[in-house]
Design a protein around this motif. Sequence first.
Motif, PDB file in Angstrom:
ATOM      1  N   ARG A  81       0.833  -1.213   0.000  1.00 19.23           N
ATOM      2  CA  ARG A  81       0.000   0.000   0.000  1.00 19.23           C
ATOM      3  C   ARG A  81       0.864   1.258   0.000  1.00 19.23           C
ATOM      4  O   ARG A  81       1.775   1.398   0.812  1.00 19.23           O
ATOM      5  N   SER A  88      -2.563   4.324  -3.357  1.00 20.73           N
ATOM      6  CA  SER A  88      -3.403   3.130  -3.346  1.00 20.73           C
ATOM      7  C   SER A  88      -4.847   3.451  -2.989  1.00 20.73           C
ATOM      8  O   SER A  88      -5.189   4.565  -2.584  1.00 20.73           O
ATOM      9  N   VAL A 116      -5.417  -0.707  -0.345  1.00 16.37           N
ATOM     10  CA  VAL A 116      -4.699  -1.981  -0.396  1.00 16.37           C
ATOM     11  C   VAL A 116      -3.643  -1.885  -1.498  1.00 16.37           C
ATOM     12  O   VAL A 116      -3.822  -1.155  -2.477  1.00 16.37           O
ATOM     13  N   GLY A 117      -2.544  -2.604  -1.340  1.00 13.48           N
ATOM     14  CA  GLY A 117      -1.545  -2.641  -2.399  1.00 13.48           C
ATOM     15  C   GLY A 117      -2.129  -3.228  -3.673  1.00 13.48           C
ATOM     16  O   GLY A 117      -2.896  -4.189  -3.616  1.00 13.48           O
ATOM     17  N   ASP A 118      -1.804  -2.650  -4.830  1.00  9.60           N
ATOM     18  CA  ASP A 118      -2.369  -3.130  -6.094  1.00  9.60           C
ATOM     19  C   ASP A 118      -1.279  -3.247  -7.153  1.00  9.60           C
ATOM     20  O   ASP A 118      -0.090  -3.082  -6.861  1.00  9.60           O
ATOM     21  N   ASP A 161       1.089  -0.402  -7.489  1.00  8.66           N
ATOM     22  CA  ASP A 161       2.122  -0.414  -6.452  1.00  8.66           C
ATOM     23  C   ASP A 161       3.176  -1.484  -6.736  1.00  8.66           C
ATOM     24  O   ASP A 161       4.354  -1.303  -6.423  1.00  8.66           O
ATOM     25  N   ASN A 176      -7.279   4.313   2.783  1.00  9.04           N
ATOM     26  CA  ASN A 176      -5.825   4.283   2.778  1.00  9.04           C
ATOM     27  C   ASN A 176      -5.236   4.713   4.117  1.00  9.04           C
ATOM     28  O   ASN A 176      -4.100   4.369   4.434  1.00  9.04           O
ATOM     29  N   VAL A 197      -5.675  -3.226   6.502  1.00  8.73           N
ATOM     30  CA  VAL A 197      -6.538  -3.303   5.330  1.00  8.73           C
ATOM     31  C   VAL A 197      -7.955  -3.693   5.745  1.00  8.73           C
ATOM     32  O   VAL A 197      -8.151  -4.661   6.488  1.00  8.73           O
TER      33      VAL A 197
END
Length: 383
Positions: free
Chosen positions: A253, A257, A260-262, A265, A339, A344
């Motif tokens: 993250r 973002s 959540v980390g995507d 990222d 964020n 999360v």
Amino acid sequence: MTLLFNIEYRTSWGEEVRVLGSIPELGNNRPDKATPLHTVDGIHWTAEVDIQIPGNEIVEYSYHIYRDGKTIRTEWNSLPRILHVADNPKKAYRIEDCWKNLPEQQYFYTSAFTESLLAHRERDIAPKSYKKGLLIKAYAPCIDEDHCLALCGNQKALGNWNPDKAALMSDADFPEWQVEVDAGKISFPLEYKFVLYNKKEHRAVAWENNPNRYMADPQIAANETLAIGDRHVYFDLPAWKGAGVAVPVFSLRSEKSFGVGDFGDLKRMIDWAVATNQKAVQILPINDTTMTHTWTDSYPYSSISIYAFHPMYTDLKQLGSLKDKKAMAEFDKRRKELNALPVVDYEAVNKAKWEYFHLIFRQEGEKVLASDTFRNFYEANKE
């Protein structure tokens, strides 16, 4: 043009060896059209095939074992056999092959190494062909693009055992290397070794650690090239090592973002790994796990598809903005709220992203589904 195939393979009763290739005379890669080889002892198999020179001057082929007209065994074919032929209808290629089993250190032949970690992005052309040629081919995947394989031996064309004058081999089909020598200038018997050559420093840096390779006079005819394949080359050098990082995508993250980390990222993570001279980024599974739309779906090893990625990892910015500015502002507000959480909120993140998917589909979906890009994607992945 004539191709003379030769391979040693000890068959059982009722088995035969066939060669299958990329040209009509070798079956056009259709197993039921493969060309049979002949034998008198069940060990040494040969075939003489007259071919039309292919437009790209390349013949790809492989060997297969048949019984009752059906394939029962194939050699390791992750790296296809490739023969670059001259544009000369009178030319003959006498090919001496060995059956290809799984190689030692098989992982070095995977795309992770051949197309990334040890990739040769600017490759040589195929070697020059001679009226009487000796073509020697060898596998050596652990060579980076600053080095090459070379041939050094008891002939002037091979440097007369001076490694700095060795014959450099082409990486046109890396990780296979090849060089063709003018056989008319060789005084047999031939003795040689493979050396590792530094192209920047113009010097040999290692010799293979085994007795000299030896070849008696093979009686190469005019307009013939003898192709010796399936040599494997190893040097007594330190094992390849590379530092890297293992990380779940959801933990990447960033300020950009959506809770959540995507995948956006993940790209930034890879850029950081490159900047810090790391060689690998390993991630936890990213397959879709959505079954209940609750926290229980968050376990990354409970995938429901081997193809589908988890929608949660979509970088919404890459889908484009909503034309409804009020809705867009609301999503940006929710993004900042999610964020800012210390952990999360799996359910809230997925709920928000699915709402965005529906809205952007209503706005762009009809245009996307009608596009050539989507049709091409569908055709490539329709199974």
